[in-house]
Motif scaffolding. Structure first.
Motif, short mmCIF file in Angstrom:
data_model
loop_
_atom_site.label_atom_id
_atom_site.label_comp_id
_atom_site.label_asym_id
_atom_site.label_seq_id
_atom_site.Cartn_x
_atom_site.Cartn_y
_atom_site.Cartn_z
N ASP A 505 0.96 -0.93 -0.13
CA ASP A 505 0.27 0.21 0.13
C ASP A 505 0.91 1.37 -0.73
N ILE A 506 2.00 1.19 0.98
CA ILE A 506 2.93 2.60 1.04
C ILE A 506 3.82 2.77 -0.68
N LYS A 507 4.13 1.24 -1.24
CA LYS A 507 4.57 1.26 -2.91
C LYS A 507 3.32 1.83 -4.42
N LYS A 508 1.77 1.70 -3.74
CA LYS A 508 1.04 2.32 -4.56
C LYS A 508 0.74 3.71 -4.11
N TYR A 509 1.22 4.75 -3.09
CA TYR A 509 0.83 6.02 -3.19
C TYR A 509 2.43 6.75 -3.44
N ILE A 510 3.04 5.95 -3.48
CA ILE A 510 4.38 6.20 -3.43
C ILE A 510 4.56 6.07 -5.19
N ARG A 511 3.30 5.16 -5.88
CA ARG A 511 3.52 5.21 -7.48
C ARG A 511 2.73 5.66 -7.82
N ASN A 512 1.52 6.29 -7.24
CA ASN A 512 0.30 6.97 -8.09
C ASN A 512 0.85 8.59 -7.52
N VAL A 513 1.50 9.25 -7.11
CA VAL A 513 2.05 10.34 -6.62
C VAL A 513 3.45 10.30 -7.58
N THR A 514 3.71 9.63 -7.93
CA THR A 514 4.87 9.99 -8.42
C THR A 514 4.51 9.93 -9.95
N CYS A 515 3.57 9.00 -10.84
CA CYS A 515 3.52 8.79 -11.93
C CYS A 515 1.28 9.64 -12.21
N PHE A 516 0.97 9.51 -11.42
CA PHE A 516 -0.69 9.64 -11.89
C PHE A 516 -0.73 10.82 -10.68
N PRO A 517 -0.49 12.18 -9.91
CA PRO A 517 -0.84 12.58 -9.08
C PRO A 517 -1.74 13.31 -8.94
N GLU A 518 -2.51 13.36 -10.63
CA GLU A 518 -3.61 14.01 -10.67
C GLU A 518 -4.33 12.65 -10.19
N ARG A 519 -4.34 12.35 -9.84
CA ARG A 519 -6.03 11.10 -9.11
C ARG A 519 -5.56 11.09 -8.14
N THR A 520 -4.49 11.45 -7.57
CA THR A 520 -4.78 11.72 -5.69
C THR A 520 -6.05 12.10 -5.24
N ILE A 521 -6.99 11.82 -4.38
CA ILE A 521 -7.60 11.76 -4.18
C ILE A 521 -7.71 11.79 -2.16
N VAL A 522 -8.10 12.01 -1.57
CA VAL A 522 -8.41 12.20 0.23
C VAL A 522 -7.94 11.66 0.42
N ASN A 523 -8.58 9.55 0.05
CA ASN A 523 -8.06 8.91 1.26
C ASN A 523 -6.83 8.32 0.75
N ASP A 524 -6.30 8.52 -0.36
CA ASP A 524 -4.99 8.28 -0.80
C ASP A 524 -4.22 9.06 0.36
N PHE A 525 -4.52 10.12 0.29
CA PHE A 525 -3.25 10.69 1.60
C PHE A 525 -3.47 10.20 3.08
N ASN A 526 -5.04 10.22 3.73
CA ASN A 526 -5.45 10.13 4.88
C ASN A 526 -4.76 8.35 5.52
N LEU A 527 -4.64 7.66 4.88
CA LEU A 527 -4.63 6.53 4.71
C LEU A 527 -2.69 5.31 4.78
N PHE A 528 -2.30 6.26 3.37
CA PHE A 528 -0.99 6.44 3.64
C PHE A 528 -0.54 6.19 4.99
N LEU A 529 -0.29 5.59 5.27
CA LEU A 529 1.04 6.05 6.84
C LEU A 529 0.36 6.05 8.45
N ALA A 530 -1.08 5.85 8.03
CA ALA A 530 -1.96 6.56 8.52
C ALA A 530 -1.16 6.50 10.54
N GLY A 531 -0.25 6.41 10.70
CA GLY A 531 -0.08 6.83 12.18
C GLY A 531 1.18 7.74 12.03
#
Length: 565
Positions: A505-531
């Motif tokens: 799930d961490i890799k997915k966030y990194i890849r999404n923001v690096t390659c498809f940042p225009e598709r980032t949604i608030v859930n992606d940010f909130n759940l990425f390393l939630a702590g």
């Protein structure tokens, strides 16, 4: 002394509102504010005059959002107070005042958690003033970077030099190139800022209305902009040669180097802006609405509905995803992932002998690299159903050549491409890229190098609420994973560490923001390393920014070197 024509002279007004109060000298600011008050009073009175009302209304519409921004987002207290008086005088005359469409610096981070422009931290406030004196604003982006003052120092030194100080390209042209770069990721936040700067530095408005009327020399950048943003491994020496062919529209090598650094910088910056959900600035066309004046009971604009930082607005977290993705996007799963990484970091620090740190052979490292690139390709596109991957709004479409062209995983490039793995031992930033950049664009290599080194080493030895944690391996895994996604192989890095540190799930966030940042949604940010605290999530996004920037520059500079030899 002003004459009557000055109140409506575009050149005078542009200079007044761009640089009039950009000074540390209180006396000079006061004089400029007095002139601005006089100008606004003239426009306000002209609304009652038939022959001047239309022009005065147009100028108020154009410049009032800037005054409203200064009222709350200027680092100088005297400016904020004076602009508040101006706004209240307009409200008293029932003139409609712009209001924030999206309150707060970020759609993903509560405003109470973002550093205030008038922060009590003297060092950070001084950095905000430095940013303001250059760009006439403390942007939402700079406020988030303010979480990390040491990085912000280095960022501002690089950004100011590249975009405003002496260099091969004129300043207005730099901002137009930045628009083209930001448009590849549909980043209206950066596009709006760069459009404003382009006009402020004398750019032709026609280029913004119809980019096909921009000079052929500028339009010639479209192809290399496209491949650099999405598939940089496709850049060849011939791409450089085509742009340097002698003609009235050709580029010099120093000009092209400057342009390529701007393109790579703004591709990466778009990832940061979208990955952190930056809200539009109030004086951008997307940033405000004009309705009834604020009531005397409340000076706060209406609260906007939480949104995603992407276009179109219909995109939401209600995406059709498979069951595995649903599990990974749950708060419980995110919490478990965070705890797992944190425990692993503690174990490595406390009991290093429990982990296998034997140096793999070159063949083993190459196999690990190939395995990681293949695994990255299997992560799939983020939110493919709900977002409409190829959608480009009319606002942006005019700047984008071939909107269907986007990131394709390096592992899927196919044999026909003739593209092999980029091996850092053959062309590295430290040994070739740095010196070549410095030779073609003096000092830019040093400023980039300072920024790369700083973000790689930046640590507070925290991991969420845990303190005295060595995060070196975690930060290194992020940096090298991004380079892996971009097809760059480091022969001195053990890619086995990527899987130890980065769950799927961490890799997915990194890849999404690096390659498809225009598709980032608030859930992606909130759940990425939630702590993680918000400051730590911004820290990670800065790592993504710089790792991607270096990756793009490696491909571009290698192509230049091969052309030169």
């Amino acid at each position: 002394m002003m004459n009557d024509d000055d109140y409506y002279d575009e050149s005078f007004l542009r200079k007044l509102f761009l640089t009039g109060i950009n000074t540390r000298d209180p006396k000079a600011r006061r004089q400029a504010l007095d002139v601005i008050c006089s100008v606004v009073e003239t426009w306000k009175d002209a609304l009652d005059l038939d022959d001047e009302a239309e022009q005065a209304s147009d100028l108020l519409t154009r410049y009032l959002p800037t005054i409203v921004r200064w009222k709350t987002a200027c680092p100088f207290k005297d400016v904020r107070a004076k602009c508040k008086e101006i706004v209240e005088s307009l409200e008293g005359k029932a003139i409609k005042v712009p209001q924030l469409r999206h309150p707060g610096a970020s759609a993903f981070i509560p405003e109470s958690e973002v550093i205030s422009v008038d922060t009590d931290d003297e060092g950070t406030r001084d950095l905000f003033i430095e940013a303001y004196l250059v760009d006439n604003r403390v942007s939402n982006m700079i406020r988030l970077m303010g979480y990390h003052p040491r990085y912000l120092v280095s960022f501002l030194q690089f950004h100011v030099y590249m975009m405003h100080q002496d260099g091969p390209l004129p300043v207005h042209l730099r901002h137009y190139i930045a628009i083209l770069a930001a448009a590849r990721h549909r980043c209206t936040y950066l596009i709006s800022l760069c459009e404003a700067n382009f006009l402020a530095y004398g750019g032709d408005p026609i280029w913004l209305e119809d980019p096909l009327r921009a000079p052929k020399k500028i339009r010639a950048l479209n192809h290399i902009n496209m491949i650099l943003a999405h598939q940089p491994w496709l850049i060849k020496p011939d791409n450089i040669k085509d742009l340097l062919q002698p003609s009235s529209d050709s580029w010099s090598l120093s000009e092209l180097t400057h342009a390529l650094v701007i393109l790579a910088h703004y591709h990466s910056l778009a990832g940061f802006a979208l990955g952190c959900g930056l809200n539009p600035e109030i004086d951008s066309r997307e940033g405000h609405v004009v309705s009834s004046p604020f009531s005397s009971e409340s000076n706060s604009p209406p609260v906007a509905t939480p949104r995603v930082a992407t276009e179109p607005s219909s995109r939401s977290s209600q995406c059709e995803e498979n069951d595995d993705d649903d599990d990974e996007r749950s708060p419980v799963f995110a919490s478990v992932t965070f705890q797992s990484v944190m425990e692993k970091l503690k174990q490595i620090e406390n009991n290093p002998d429990d982990f296998d740190f034997e140096e793999p052979s070159t063949e083993e490292l190459e196999k690990q690299f190939e395995t990681e690139t293949l695994a990255s390709a299997e992560l799939g596109d983020p939110h493919p159903v709900a977002t409409g991957a190829s959608y480009v709004s009319p606002r942006i479409a005019k700047y984008v050549e071939d909107p269907e062209f986007e990131h394709e995983d390096f592992a899927k490039r196919g044999d026909f491409s003739g593209v092999s793995t980029f091996r850092v031992q053959d062309f590295s930033w430290e040994d070739q890229g740095y010196s070549l950049a410095n030779r073609l664009f003096p000092d830019i290599g040093q400023l980039l190098d300072d920024k790369f080194k700083l973000i790689v080493d930046l640590t507070y030895r925290t991991f969420g609420t845990n303190v005295e944690i060595d995060t070196t391996m975690f930060r290194s895994a992020i940096w090298n994973y991004i380079h892996c996604i971009k097809g760059i192989f480091h022969d001195d890095y053990n890619y086995g560490e990527v899987n130890k540190m980065l769950h799927r799930d961490i890799k997915k966030y990194i890849r999404n923001v690096t390659c498809f940042p225009e598709r980032t949604i608030v859930n992606d940010f909130n759940l990425f390393l939630a702590g993680f605290h918000y400051t730590e999530k911004v820290h990670v996004n800065l790592l993504l920014l710089e790792a991607r920037l270096q990756a793009e520059l490696l491909y571009a500079l290698r192509a230049i070197m091969r052309y030169m030899t």
